[in-house]
Design an enzyme around this catalytic site. Sequence first.
Site, short mmCIF file in Angstrom:
data_model
loop_
_atom_site.label_atom_id
_atom_site.label_comp_id
_atom_site.label_asym_id
_atom_site.label_seq_id
_atom_site.Cartn_x
_atom_site.Cartn_y
_atom_site.Cartn_z
N ASP A 243 0.77 -1.29 -0.07
CA ASP A 243 0.13 0.05 0.06
C ASP A 243 0.86 1.33 -0.11
OD1 ASP A 243 -1.50 -2.07 0.80
OD2 ASP A 243 -2.21 -1.28 2.65
N GLU B 260 -10.45 -2.56 4.33
CA GLU B 260 -8.99 -2.03 4.64
C GLU B 260 -9.12 -0.58 3.92
OE1 GLU B 260 -6.42 -6.06 4.77
OE2 GLU B 260 -6.78 -5.09 2.84
C1 FRU Z 1 -3.98 -3.71 2.68
C2 FRU Z 1 -3.18 -4.20 3.96
C3 FRU Z 1 -3.69 -2.85 5.10
C4 FRU Z 1 -2.42 -3.18 6.16
C5 FRU Z 1 -1.30 -3.48 5.04
C6 FRU Z 1 -0.26 -4.41 5.84
O1 FRU Z 1 -3.28 -4.24 1.56
O2 FRU Z 1 -3.56 -5.33 4.34
O3 FRU Z 1 -5.00 -3.32 5.64
O4 FRU Z 1 -2.15 -2.05 6.73
O5 FRU Z 1 -1.80 -4.02 3.96
O6 FRU Z 1 0.87 -4.62 5.02
#
Ligand code: FRU
Length: 510
Positions: free
Chosen positions: A40, A223
């Site tokens: 992300d 998310e």
């Molecule tokens: C989204 C996610 C988020 C988390 C991060 C962990 O892709 O799963 O929810 O904070 O990636 O790397």
Amino acid sequence: MRFLLVIAALTMLFSVALSQYDEKHRQQIHFSPPSMWMNDPNGMVYHNGEYHLFYQYYPKDTVWGPMHWGHAVSRDLVRWENLPVALAPDKLGYIFSGNAVVDVNNSAGFKNSQNLPLVAMFTYHDPDGDKAGRTDYQYQAIAVSNDNGRTWSKYDKNPVIPNREKLRDFRDPKVFWHEETKRWIVSLAVGDHIRFYSSENLKDWALASSFGKGIGAQTGVWECPDLFPLKVEGTNETKWVLLVSINPGSPLGGSATQYFVGDFDGKTFRSSDPPQTIRWLDYGRDNYAGVTWTNAPKGRTIFLGWMSNWDYAQQVPTSPWRSAMTLPRDLSLKKTPNGIQLFQTFSKEVDSLRSSPMFRVGGKTVEGKLALGRSQQPMADILLEFDLSKSTSSEFGLEASNGAGESMRIGYDARSKILYTDRSKAGKADFSDKFVKGRHPSSRKEQKPLLKLRLIFDASSVEVIADDGETAFTDTFFPSEPLTTFGLYSEGGPARLLSARGWRMKSIWR
Ligand code: FRU
């Protein structure tokens, strides 16, 4: 300690210096880390003429691991300078997704120089708690930078939002300043809904409300929320948009981002659509966890997503890095026969990457195949306009191909009225049986006589924006040689091409 720091800095410099960004499949006009794993985008904030891009990063491997925040900055949104890791895991856990704000009024009291403090808010993920089967292993924390994001100190009283309710999924804070109530608001993803908390100082937070149980797409975990206001174009009305990524739950499997349009009064968000309405930000398979920049200049709302999908992100055939971000896109809201919808266009800075024109063709009938142009490199910016009222073809579109018989198609299926991308013949796909699926269900609900497409190709991706921003789709592919030949195809009858223009593009890394 000092010795270790020097070694760490040298290692970082060395890995940055070693990467020439010229490996097979390496994206040339999209941000990707010099090496190792990225997911992300995080902490996107514009400050002092710089766009900051932090990102979920594991510096020791090309698969997901203990998360850090990697860091890059850009003055023009498209050319990036890699900087050292900003936040690393500690005894409270890994550093998961979150964002950053400029604390203009020094509300948190962290200011210690002439510079305005940047405050990052992120989720700590405690891997031991996870392994031990506890459910309270995610909680929210803050860190401050008083040197324009170059170095960060974590707050010594973290976490600022503990997980007393033992919520298994409790993460991805996205903070903004709500001027009307003079409070910071943070959106948090909590499994199947979003919670909003408010604060005066970024340290003490109170639950304001929650949104989303039983609403929208619900087949996966929610998310990376992002809540922001936008003017509805051509009106004086302001609506609030709530982006929510969901994994799994995409119509074609794996990760995708849905959005809600509604109202927010400083406490509560209410969607304007019936609860069963689902709106997708992007109909492709590779645009996830995207959010918008805080403080973007001139009132712009600029979005960036992670150009991959959890279905296969850790298996894609790239080395020594994995994943890239999408191109930046400006978001807007427009009234349509299907309600108020989010529109997106590639940010205007992307135009500055055009180099020589590749082709310019007008008023042609396409039957079978029509060659357009070639390039030395796979990066291309292509504009197409078709007259649907004068096309009887069952399907037509653009094909990018190479000498190895591989091709990527972006087309329109007139029978089912869907726009699609087809990567089934675009190269390597055997790394995951989830990589190639059917066509995108991006139906054109409102039948317009013109079909306008803008397609931007890079070494291993294509981003498509159709109908002046109404529909977008993003897909990756991994050909054995770059796709550098561009042409049109039409099957089952002729398609009427009004115009086709193409430009080659310059690498952002040279
Ligand atoms: C989204 C996610 C988020 C988390 C991060 C962990 O892709 O799963 O929810 O904070 O990636 O790397």
